[in-house]
Design a protein around this motif. Structure first.
Motif, PDB file in Angstrom:
ATOM      1  N   VAL A  10     -24.779 -36.709 -37.073  1.00 12.80           N
ATOM      2  CA  VAL A  10     -25.596 -36.836 -36.022  1.00 12.80           C
ATOM      3  C   VAL A  10     -25.343 -38.245 -35.414  1.00 12.80           C
ATOM      4  O   VAL A  10     -25.568 -38.341 -34.083  1.00 12.80           O
ATOM      5  CB  VAL A  10     -27.106 -36.656 -36.563  1.00 12.80           C
ATOM      6  N   LEU A  11     -24.875 -39.308 -36.129  1.00  7.88           N
ATOM      7  CA  LEU A  11     -24.824 -40.395 -35.513  1.00  7.88           C
ATOM      8  C   LEU A  11     -23.837 -40.409 -34.550  1.00  7.88           C
ATOM      9  O   LEU A  11     -23.848 -40.923 -33.676  1.00  7.88           O
ATOM     10  CB  LEU A  11     -24.627 -41.632 -36.798  1.00  7.88           C
ATOM     11  N   LEU A  12     -22.440 -39.680 -35.112  1.00  7.84           N
ATOM     12  CA  LEU A  12     -21.274 -39.585 -34.385  1.00  7.84           C
ATOM     13  C   LEU A  12     -21.875 -38.806 -32.861  1.00  7.84           C
ATOM     14  O   LEU A  12     -21.088 -39.173 -31.743  1.00  7.84           O
ATOM     15  CB  LEU A  12     -20.189 -39.103 -35.010  1.00  7.84           C
ATOM     16  N   ALA A  13     -22.517 -37.722 -33.198  1.00 13.54           N
ATOM     17  CA  ALA A  13     -22.995 -36.863 -31.919  1.00 13.54           C
ATOM     18  C   ALA A  13     -23.560 -37.831 -30.966  1.00 13.54           C
ATOM     19  O   ALA A  13     -23.621 -37.536 -29.595  1.00 13.54           O
ATOM     20  CB  ALA A  13     -23.414 -35.766 -32.251  1.00 13.54           C
ATOM     21  N   MET A  14     -24.671 -38.631 -31.413  1.00 18.10           N
ATOM     22  CA  MET A  14     -25.432 -39.463 -30.636  1.00 18.10           C
ATOM     23  C   MET A  14     -24.602 -40.507 -30.071  1.00 18.10           C
ATOM     24  O   MET A  14     -24.921 -40.990 -29.134  1.00 18.10           O
ATOM     25  CB  MET A  14     -26.548 -40.063 -31.371  1.00 18.10           C
ATOM     26  N   SER A  15     -23.453 -40.965 -30.503  1.00 16.01           N
ATOM     27  CA  SER A  15     -22.856 -42.107 -29.981  1.00 16.01           C
ATOM     28  C   SER A  15     -22.368 -42.136 -28.723  1.00 16.01           C
ATOM     29  O   SER A  15     -22.454 -43.105 -27.800  1.00 16.01           O
ATOM     30  CB  SER A  15     -21.545 -42.347 -31.047  1.00 16.01           C
ATOM     31  N   PRO A  16     -21.931 -40.955 -28.072  1.00 13.06           N
ATOM     32  CA  PRO A  16     -21.485 -40.814 -26.614  1.00 13.06           C
ATOM     33  C   PRO A  16     -22.739 -41.036 -25.748  1.00 13.06           C
ATOM     34  O   PRO A  16     -22.479 -41.443 -24.701  1.00 13.06           O
ATOM     35  CB  PRO A  16     -20.806 -39.224 -26.850  1.00 13.06           C
ATOM     36  N   LEU A  17     -23.972 -40.442 -26.133  1.00 13.02           N
ATOM     37  CA  LEU A  17     -25.141 -40.764 -25.476  1.00 13.02           C
ATOM     38  C   LEU A  17     -25.310 -42.343 -25.278  1.00 13.02           C
ATOM     39  O   LEU A  17     -25.700 -42.735 -24.261  1.00 13.02           O
ATOM     40  CB  LEU A  17     -26.111 -39.840 -26.018  1.00 13.02           C
ATOM     41  N   ALA A  18     -25.271 -42.786 -26.702  1.00 17.99           N
ATOM     42  CA  ALA A  18     -25.630 -44.304 -26.641  1.00 17.99           C
ATOM     43  C   ALA A  18     -24.788 -45.296 -25.785  1.00 17.99           C
ATOM     44  O   ALA A  18     -25.177 -46.270 -25.260  1.00 17.99           O
ATOM     45  CB  ALA A  18     -25.957 -44.650 -27.980  1.00 17.99           C
ATOM     46  N   PHE A  19     -23.515 -44.828 -25.662  1.00 21.98           N
ATOM     47  CA  PHE A  19     -22.370 -45.742 -25.232  1.00 21.98           C
ATOM     48  C   PHE A  19     -21.844 -44.982 -23.984  1.00 21.98           C
ATOM     49  O   PHE A  19     -20.595 -44.600 -23.914  1.00 21.98           O
ATOM     50  CB  PHE A  19     -21.353 -46.024 -26.280  1.00 21.98           C
ATOM     51  N   GLY A  20     -22.537 -44.829 -22.945  1.00 24.28           N
ATOM     52  CA  GLY A  20     -22.009 -44.030 -21.762  1.00 24.28           C
ATOM     53  C   GLY A  20     -21.395 -45.134 -20.904  1.00 24.28           C
ATOM     54  O   GLY A  20     -21.101 -46.340 -21.399  1.00 24.28           O
ATOM     55  N   ASP A  21     -20.496 -44.735 -19.787  1.00 22.19           N
ATOM     56  CA  ASP A  21     -19.326 -45.475 -19.301  1.00 22.19           C
ATOM     57  C   ASP A  21     -20.101 -46.045 -18.098  1.00 22.19           C
ATOM     58  O   ASP A  21     -19.446 -46.696 -17.126  1.00 22.19           O
ATOM     59  CB  ASP A  21     -18.299 -44.506 -19.068  1.00 22.19           C
ATOM     60  N   ASP A  22     -21.354 -45.953 -17.804  1.00 19.08           N
ATOM     61  CA  ASP A  22     -21.869 -46.489 -16.569  1.00 19.08           C
ATOM     62  C   ASP A  22     -22.566 -47.987 -16.957  1.00 19.08           C
ATOM     63  O   ASP A  22     -23.666 -47.987 -17.674  1.00 19.08           O
ATOM     64  CB  ASP A  22     -23.209 -45.673 -15.937  1.00 19.08           C
ATOM     65  N   ILE A  23     -21.593 -48.927 -16.501  1.00 21.29           N
ATOM     66  CA  ILE A  23     -21.983 -50.235 -16.813  1.00 21.29           C
ATOM     67  C   ILE A  23     -23.197 -50.822 -16.627  1.00 21.29           C
ATOM     68  O   ILE A  23     -23.875 -51.697 -17.163  1.00 21.29           O
ATOM     69  CB  ILE A  23     -20.825 -51.076 -16.513  1.00 21.29           C
ATOM     70  N   GLU A  24     -23.867 -50.460 -15.555  1.00 23.46           N
ATOM     71  CA  GLU A  24     -25.140 -50.836 -14.841  1.00 23.46           C
ATOM     72  C   GLU A  24     -26.302 -50.211 -15.833  1.00 23.46           C
ATOM     73  O   GLU A  24     -27.348 -50.815 -15.705  1.00 23.46           O
ATOM     74  CB  GLU A  24     -25.218 -50.379 -13.270  1.00 23.46           C
ATOM     75  N   SER A  25     -25.918 -49.306 -16.695  1.00 23.09           N
ATOM     76  CA  SER A  25     -27.168 -48.637 -17.210  1.00 23.09           C
ATOM     77  C   SER A  25     -27.153 -49.333 -18.879  1.00 23.09           C
ATOM     78  O   SER A  25     -28.033 -48.920 -19.854  1.00 23.09           O
ATOM     79  CB  SER A  25     -26.878 -47.334 -17.744  1.00 23.09           C
ATOM     80  N   TRP A  26     -26.289 -50.078 -19.046  1.00 26.10           N
ATOM     81  CA  TRP A  26     -25.949 -50.860 -20.394  1.00 26.10           C
ATOM     82  C   TRP A  26     -26.870 -52.152 -20.611  1.00 26.10           C
ATOM     83  O   TRP A  26     -27.264 -52.865 -19.620  1.00 26.10           O
ATOM     84  CB  TRP A  26     -24.664 -51.274 -20.492  1.00 26.10           C
ATOM     85  N   ASP A  27     -27.530 -52.172 -21.793  1.00 30.66           N
ATOM     86  CA  ASP A  27     -28.293 -53.401 -22.164  1.00 30.66           C
ATOM     87  C   ASP A  27     -27.927 -53.776 -23.813  1.00 30.66           C
ATOM     88  O   ASP A  27     -27.635 -52.889 -24.485  1.00 30.66           O
ATOM     89  CB  ASP A  27     -29.760 -53.284 -21.878  1.00 30.66           C
ATOM     90  N   GLY A  28     -27.738 -55.036 -24.232  1.00 28.56           N
ATOM     91  CA  GLY A  28     -27.732 -55.029 -25.276  1.00 28.56           C
ATOM     92  C   GLY A  28     -27.596 -56.540 -25.979  1.00 28.56           C
ATOM     93  O   GLY A  28     -28.130 -57.524 -24.982  1.00 28.56           O
TER      94      GLY A  28
END
Length: 243
Positions: A10-28
């Motif tokens: 589940v963690l691996l499956a969720m990873s692509p969602l959490a780490f998308g490639d749209d840089i403007e949607s990132w925060d951390g």
């Protein structure tokens, strides 16, 4: 073992969602705290954490990874690694449904590992500006832990259905200071083992995206493994970098 594998998948499956490639949607944000002493007592303490968020119109995906290590006079006194990922589907303004996976490996907890998988409903019931809000959530799921040593019945596996309640309160004290309170509890529905965690923190901007953070973390287990303490506390002072 099957549930541990399920949580990992589940963690691996969720990873692509959490780490998308749209840089403007990132925060951390990433933080590290280090204390090294010498003399009568030689001690090293290292705490690190990285938190990531990827948010779009309907989805919000977050991940957090923590580690804590302490060594005194060539003896390791603390070693802990934690990870959780959560995916939220937003609807009706501030409401959302979520799925959350968590995994913890604490060398001195009496457990080989602890893991859980939950799903439920949340709502950001109050917000003022961008940095002040109150978020509450509730859900149901399953917990699977493995003890380091067998219990009195010869079992090492602990598994049961759980109810999870959680809340986060952020309050911007000024443009450069933020108070944060996180509180969660996972209540066992079969064995009635309850895990409660509270983290209180205060951070202040030093310069640009760099801040100082003071945090107090408490974790309480109502039915701890034999030989382990039921309450763990951590006080940390660290540098935090937001991006």
């Amino acid at each position: 073992m099957q549930f541990r594998t399920t949580v990992a998948l589940v963690l691996l499956a969720m990873s692509p969602l959490a780490f998308g490639d749209d840089i403007e949607s990132w925060d951390g944000e990433g933080e590290v705290g280090v204390l090294i002493t010498s003399g009568n007592t030689e001690e090293t303490n290292i705490n690190s954490r990285i938190a990531l968020k990827y948010e779009e119109a309907e989805w919000r995906n977050t991940g957090e990874f923590r580690s804590a290590y302490s060594r005194s006079d060539d003896v390791t006194t603390a070693e802990k690694y934690r990870a959780n990922l959560q995916s939220d589907y937003k609807f009706e303004g501030s409401q959302y449904v979520f799925v959350r996976g968590a995994y913890e490996d604490d060398r001195f907890s009496g457990y080989d590992f602890q893991s859980s998988l939950t799903t439920g409903y949340g709502n950001q019931i109050w917000q003022r500006g961008e940095d002040s809000f109150l978020d509450l959530s509730a859900g149901l799921g399953y917990r699977f832990n493995k003890l380091e040593e067998p219990d009195s019945d010869g079992n090492r596996d602990e598994e049961e259905a759980i109810a999870r309640l959680a809340g986060q309160f952020d309050c911007a004290l000024s443009e450069n200071a933020l108070f944060r309170q996180k509180l969660s509890t996972e209540i066992g529905l079969d064995e009635n083992n309850t895990v409660t965690e509270s983290e209180t923190s205060l951070q202040a901007t030093v310069v640009g995206n760099l801040s100082m953070k003071l945090a107090y973390l408490v974790q309480h287990i109502s039915d701890e493994p034999e030989g382990a303490d039921d309450t763990d506390t951590e006080i940390s002072l660290s540098l935090l970098y937001g991006f």
